[in-house]
Design a protein around this motif. Structure first.
Motif, PDB file in Angstrom:
ATOM      1  N   ILE A 120       0.866  -1.178   0.000  1.00 14.18           N
ATOM      2  CA  ILE A 120       0.000   0.000   0.000  1.00 14.18           C
ATOM      3  C   ILE A 120       0.903   1.228   0.000  1.00 14.18           C
ATOM      4  CG2 ILE A 120      -1.740   1.298   1.307  1.00 14.18           C
ATOM      5  CD1 ILE A 120      -2.657  -1.454   2.447  1.00 14.18           C
ATOM      6  N   GLY A 121       0.719   2.074  -1.018  1.00 16.50           N
ATOM      7  CA  GLY A 121       1.444   3.331  -1.081  1.00 16.50           C
ATOM      8  C   GLY A 121       2.763   3.313  -1.820  1.00 16.50           C
ATOM      9  N   ASN A 122       3.331   2.142  -2.068  1.00 14.55           N
ATOM     10  CA  ASN A 122       4.583   2.076  -2.824  1.00 14.55           C
ATOM     11  C   ASN A 122       4.652   0.763  -3.593  1.00 14.55           C
ATOM     12  OD1 ASN A 122       4.896   0.732  -0.294  1.00 14.55           O
ATOM     13  ND2 ASN A 122       7.076   0.610  -0.650  1.00 14.55           N
ATOM     14  N   VAL A 123       5.367   0.799  -4.705  1.00 10.85           N
ATOM     15  CA  VAL A 123       5.504  -0.388  -5.544  1.00 10.85           C
ATOM     16  C   VAL A 123       6.506  -1.343  -4.890  1.00 10.85           C
ATOM     17  CG1 VAL A 123       6.148  -1.244  -7.824  1.00 10.85           C
ATOM     18  CG2 VAL A 123       5.030   0.977  -7.608  1.00 10.85           C
ATOM     19  N   PRO A 124       6.128  -2.606  -4.703  1.00 10.55           N
ATOM     20  CA  PRO A 124       7.066  -3.569  -4.121  1.00 10.55           C
ATOM     21  C   PRO A 124       8.310  -3.734  -5.001  1.00 10.55           C
ATOM     22  CG  PRO A 124       4.840  -4.466  -4.166  1.00 10.55           C
ATOM     23  CD  PRO A 124       4.826  -3.201  -4.977  1.00 10.55           C
ATOM     24  N   ALA A 125       9.445  -3.893  -4.353  1.00 14.99           N
ATOM     25  CA  ALA A 125      10.710  -4.052  -5.080  1.00 14.99           C
ATOM     26  C   ALA A 125      11.298  -5.428  -4.798  1.00 14.99           C
ATOM     27  CB  ALA A 125      11.697  -2.967  -4.654  1.00 14.99           C
ATOM     28  N   GLY A 126      12.187  -5.852  -5.673  1.00 17.39           N
ATOM     29  CA  GLY A 126      12.905  -7.103  -5.449  1.00 17.39           C
ATOM     30  C   GLY A 126      12.079  -8.332  -5.796  1.00 17.39           C
ATOM     31  N   THR A 127      12.698  -9.473  -5.602  1.00 18.41           N
ATOM     32  CA  THR A 127      12.033 -10.749  -5.854  1.00 18.41           C
ATOM     33  C   THR A 127      12.095 -11.605  -4.609  1.00 18.41           C
ATOM     34  OG1 THR A 127      14.070 -11.759  -6.700  1.00 18.41           O
ATOM     35  CG2 THR A 127      12.623 -10.699  -8.316  1.00 18.41           C
ATOM     36  N   LEU A 128      11.290 -12.657  -4.596  1.00 22.50           N
ATOM     37  CA  LEU A 128      11.215 -13.569  -3.471  1.00 22.50           C
ATOM     38  C   LEU A 128      11.715 -14.945  -3.886  1.00 22.50           C
ATOM     39  CD1 LEU A 128       7.574 -12.626  -2.394  1.00 22.50           C
ATOM     40  CD2 LEU A 128       9.699 -11.697  -1.462  1.00 22.50           C
ATOM     41  N   GLU A 129      12.103 -15.732  -2.938  1.00 23.74           N
ATOM     42  CA  GLU A 129      12.548 -17.097  -3.213  1.00 23.74           C
ATOM     43  C   GLU A 129      11.428 -18.109  -2.954  1.00 23.74           C
ATOM     44  OE1 GLU A 129      15.339 -17.889  -4.734  1.00 23.74           O
ATOM     45  OE2 GLU A 129      15.723 -15.728  -4.813  1.00 23.74           O
ATOM     46  N   LEU A 130      10.219 -17.643  -2.802  1.00 23.81           N
ATOM     47  CA  LEU A 130       9.067 -18.481  -2.487  1.00 23.81           C
ATOM     48  C   LEU A 130       8.569 -19.221  -3.723  1.00 23.81           C
ATOM     49  CD1 LEU A 130       6.803 -19.264  -0.450  1.00 23.81           C
ATOM     50  CD2 LEU A 130       5.581 -17.245  -1.238  1.00 23.81           C
ATOM     51  N   GLU A 131       8.328 -20.518  -3.568  1.00 23.49           N
ATOM     52  CA  GLU A 131       7.658 -21.298  -4.605  1.00 23.49           C
ATOM     53  C   GLU A 131       6.276 -21.653  -4.081  1.00 23.49           C
ATOM     54  OE1 GLU A 131      10.061 -24.594  -5.840  1.00 23.49           O
ATOM     55  OE2 GLU A 131      11.611 -23.277  -6.661  1.00 23.49           O
ATOM     56  N   ASP A 132       5.257 -21.351  -4.845  1.00 24.04           N
ATOM     57  CA  ASP A 132       3.876 -21.541  -4.402  1.00 24.04           C
ATOM     58  C   ASP A 132       3.041 -22.026  -5.588  1.00 24.04           C
ATOM     59  OD1 ASP A 132       1.474 -21.500  -3.052  1.00 24.04           O
ATOM     60  OD2 ASP A 132       1.302 -19.310  -3.035  1.00 24.04           O
TER      61      ASP A 132
END
Length: 116
Positions: A35-47
């Motif tokens: 909320i309020g800002n664009v998320p940055a980076g990536t995650l190592e989550l597999e789903d």
């Protein structure tokens, strides 16, 4: 109004996530919300199922209020190619397809909330 906004955001984001093509599950697991800002980076989550990601999105939308801007982003380098139909699992993309359903979703949720 806040309830309608939260429900619409959650429904839209859930549709995008569940329409995302699945190989290892990394792409689905990399949908991020803020909320309020664009998320940055990536995650190592597999789903692969998308359940953990939808639950994470649901928790984030609980604080959303009318007038705030909420962002959904997938910052993996191949995200745009998948949105452009590079995957046979999602030849029409995910985000653009869901955006076309916005009005219908908003109207339906507005009716549901009115009935509460």
């Amino acid at each position: 109004m806040d309830l309608v906004i939260r429900k619409v955001a959650l429904e839209l984001f859930q549709r995008v996530i569940l329409r995302s093509p699945v190989d290892s599950g990394r792409f689905r697991g990399n949908w991020q919300v803020a909320i309020g800002n664009v998320p940055a980076g990536t995650l190592e989550l597999e789903d692969k199922s998308g359940t953990a990601t939808v639950n994470k999105i649901q928790a984030a939308t609980l604080g959303l209020k009318a007038g705030q801007i909420i962002y959904l982003a997938n910052n993996l380098p191949y995200a745009q190619r998948l949105e452009d139909g590079h995957s046979g699992q999602a030849p029409a993309g995910m985000v653009a397809l869901t955006a076309q359903e916005f009005r219908q979703i908003a109207e339906q949720i507005g009716v549901e909330v009115k009935m509460l």
